[in-house]
Write a protein that holds these residues in place. Structure first.
Motif, PDB file in Angstrom:
ATOM      1  N   ASP A 226       0.798  -1.220   0.000  1.00  0.00           N
ATOM      2  CA  ASP A 226       0.000   0.000   0.000  1.00  0.00           C
ATOM      3  C   ASP A 226       0.832   1.272   0.000  1.00  0.00           C
ATOM      4  OD1 ASP A 226      -2.318  -1.500   0.003  1.00  0.00           O
ATOM      5  OD2 ASP A 226      -2.424  -1.582   2.182  1.00  0.00           O
TER       6      ASP A 226
ATOM      7  N   ALA B 245      -3.053   7.898  -0.893  1.00  0.00           N
ATOM      8  CA  ALA B 245      -3.113   7.954  -2.350  1.00  0.00           C
ATOM      9  C   ALA B 245      -2.417   6.754  -2.980  1.00  0.00           C
ATOM     10  CB  ALA B 245      -2.483   9.258  -2.836  1.00  0.00           C
ATOM     11  N   SER B 246      -1.432   6.198  -2.279  1.00  0.00           N
ATOM     12  CA  SER B 246      -0.685   5.054  -2.801  1.00  0.00           C
ATOM     13  C   SER B 246      -1.407   3.729  -2.596  1.00  0.00           C
ATOM     14  CB  SER B 246       0.690   4.985  -2.115  1.00  0.00           C
ATOM     15  OG  SER B 246       0.541   4.977  -0.695  1.00  0.00           O
TER      16      SER B 246
ATOM     17  N   THR C 153      -3.933   1.824  -3.735  1.00  0.00           N
ATOM     18  CA  THR C 153      -4.843   1.815  -4.884  1.00  0.00           C
ATOM     19  C   THR C 153      -6.004   0.849  -4.712  1.00  0.00           C
ATOM     20  OG1 THR C 153      -3.374   0.225  -5.978  1.00  0.00           O
ATOM     21  CG2 THR C 153      -3.023   2.554  -6.467  1.00  0.00           C
ATOM     22  N   GLU C 154      -5.783  -0.287  -4.057  1.00  0.00           N
ATOM     23  CA  GLU C 154      -6.864  -1.264  -3.909  1.00  0.00           C
ATOM     24  C   GLU C 154      -7.935  -0.767  -2.950  1.00  0.00           C
ATOM     25  OE1 GLU C 154      -4.590  -5.487  -4.412  1.00  0.00           O
ATOM     26  OE2 GLU C 154      -3.723  -3.989  -3.078  1.00  0.00           O
TER      27      GLU C 154
ATOM     28  N   THR D 280      -8.560   2.358  -2.326  1.00  0.00           N
ATOM     29  CA  THR D 280      -9.214   3.465  -3.022  1.00  0.00           C
ATOM     30  C   THR D 280     -10.281   2.945  -3.984  1.00  0.00           C
ATOM     31  OG1 THR D 280      -7.230   4.836  -2.850  1.00  0.00           O
ATOM     32  CG2 THR D 280      -8.830   5.417  -4.561  1.00  0.00           C
ATOM     33  N   ALA D 281      -9.948   1.923  -4.758  1.00  0.00           N
ATOM     34  CA  ALA D 281     -10.906   1.366  -5.725  1.00  0.00           C
ATOM     35  C   ALA D 281     -12.131   0.804  -5.015  1.00  0.00           C
ATOM     36  CB  ALA D 281     -10.229   0.287  -6.564  1.00  0.00           C
TER      37      ALA D 281
ATOM     38  N   ASN E  13       3.674  11.764   0.931  1.00  0.00           N
ATOM     39  CA  ASN E  13       2.489  11.028   0.502  1.00  0.00           C
ATOM     40  C   ASN E  13       1.284  11.930   0.670  1.00  0.00           C
ATOM     41  OD1 ASN E  13       0.852   8.973  -0.473  1.00  0.00           O
ATOM     42  ND2 ASN E  13       1.495   7.467   1.049  1.00  0.00           N
TER      43      ASN E  13
END
Length: 328
Positions: free
Chosen positions: A34, A140-141, A143-144, A146-147, A313
């Motif tokens: 992450d 922000a890093s 991604t999973e 966030t999705a 970040n």
């Protein structure tokens, strides 16, 4: 848990001290995937002791978190906490983590469903439906995560940029003087209430802010660190609050840098910031970090980068309007 888990997985309640090390191991296992920085002052890699303190801060540590296990291994964890912002909004925040090797199986979705249903029960109990929102965080890093949140209807409320001054030895001494007419001095106990008022007034029109009581402010000042005020005669123009983090003081934290409106754009903030950094260096800190909103109308990050801070970040708060029933 409401919502299906894959075959071979089960959920269980938090069991106290025996779970803290397992949750810390889970969080460490998520960090590389992450993009989580272990030195972050927003979301780092917590120790078992830090997990214990977080659990103790929940309204009901047993009720407000669950673990997902496969056999004896903890592979997922989610918790729900809440607070009221200055505009009356009640934020019910859920925080979930799944080990990378167990992602893509529906565990995150099941934990999200559990969290929202638990929040609905809490809102009914608290009578806060008119002002409640669902909340969640994701770097922000990540991604999973966030999705998953975007697919569930969450939208960005704000972003926090985390910046670091990586080597306090680079600070020049004594540094540029403060603007004409401005003097800098350590905040003394009899100035605490005035300093607190400067901070409170600085956030008076900012959204997404949790009120800071004077008692909470005093508790912050009881921690190791340095605090300075800028004075224009008898008037306090601004303050900087800096704290040291155990065990090795680094990265130290610029907790607050606030300047009253009539003294902005004059160099007061820069002078306070540099004074705070020099004070932290004198106390043994080798680096310092801070956060600022990317929507800050005063573009504070321009000041921070101009004195040597570097971006590390971005941490995003997501929200979804509260609904009293139904799934994700």
């Amino acid at each position: 848990m409401h919502g299906p888990l894959p075959t071979g997985y089960a959920s269980r309640t938090y069991q106290g001290d025996e779970d803290h090390a397992a949750i810390a191991t889970l969080r460490a296992g998520c960090a590389a995937r992450d993009g989580i920085d272990s030195r972050s002052i927003v979301e780092g890699v917590p120790t078992a002791a830090q997990i214990a303190r977080f659990s103790a801060s929940l309204d009901d540590p047993t009720e407000d978190q669950i673990l997902v296990v496969r056999g004896a291994d903890v592979v997922g964890h989610t918790a729900v906490t809440r607070w009221q912002e200055s505009d009356g909004t009640w934020v019910y925040l859920h925080l979930g983590h799944v080990l990378p090797g167990h992602r893509g199986l529906g565990i995150g979705s099941a934990m999200l469903t559990w969290a929202e249903e638990h929040i609905r029960a809490l809102v009914r109990r608290h009578g806060t439906a008119a002002t409640a929102v669902f909340g969640a965080n994701a770097a922000a890093s990540a991604t999973e995560a966030t999705a998953l949140l975007l697919e569930a209807g969450y939208r960005q409320a704000f972003r926090l940029m985390e910046l670091e001054f990586p080597d306090l030895r680079r600070l020049t001494a004594p540094g540029p003087p403060p603007p004409p007419g401005i003097t800098l001095a350590a905040v003394e106990p009899h100035h605490h209430r005035a300093a607190w008022q400067v901070v409170v007034d600085s956030y008076a029109h900012n959204p997404f802010v949790e009120p800071w009581s004077y008692q909470g402010f005093r508790a912050e000042l009881a921690k190791p660190g340095r605090r300075y005020a800028a004075w224009d005669g008898e008037r306090m123009a601004g303050v900087v609050l800096c704290s040291l983090r155990p065990p090795d003081h680094s990265p130290a934290v610029i907790e607050e840098l606030c300047v009253r409106a009539e003294w902005r754009r004059l160099g007061v903030g820069r002078a306070l910031l540099l004074e705070g950094l020099r004070g932290l260096r004198a106390q043994g800190a080798s680096s310092a970090r801070l956060t600022t909103s990317t929507t800050n109308p005063h573009r504070s990050y321009d000041l921070y980068e101009s004195v040597g801070f570097q971006r590390r970040n971005e941490h995003i708060r997501y929200r979804r309007p509260f609904d009293a029933g139904g799934g994700v």
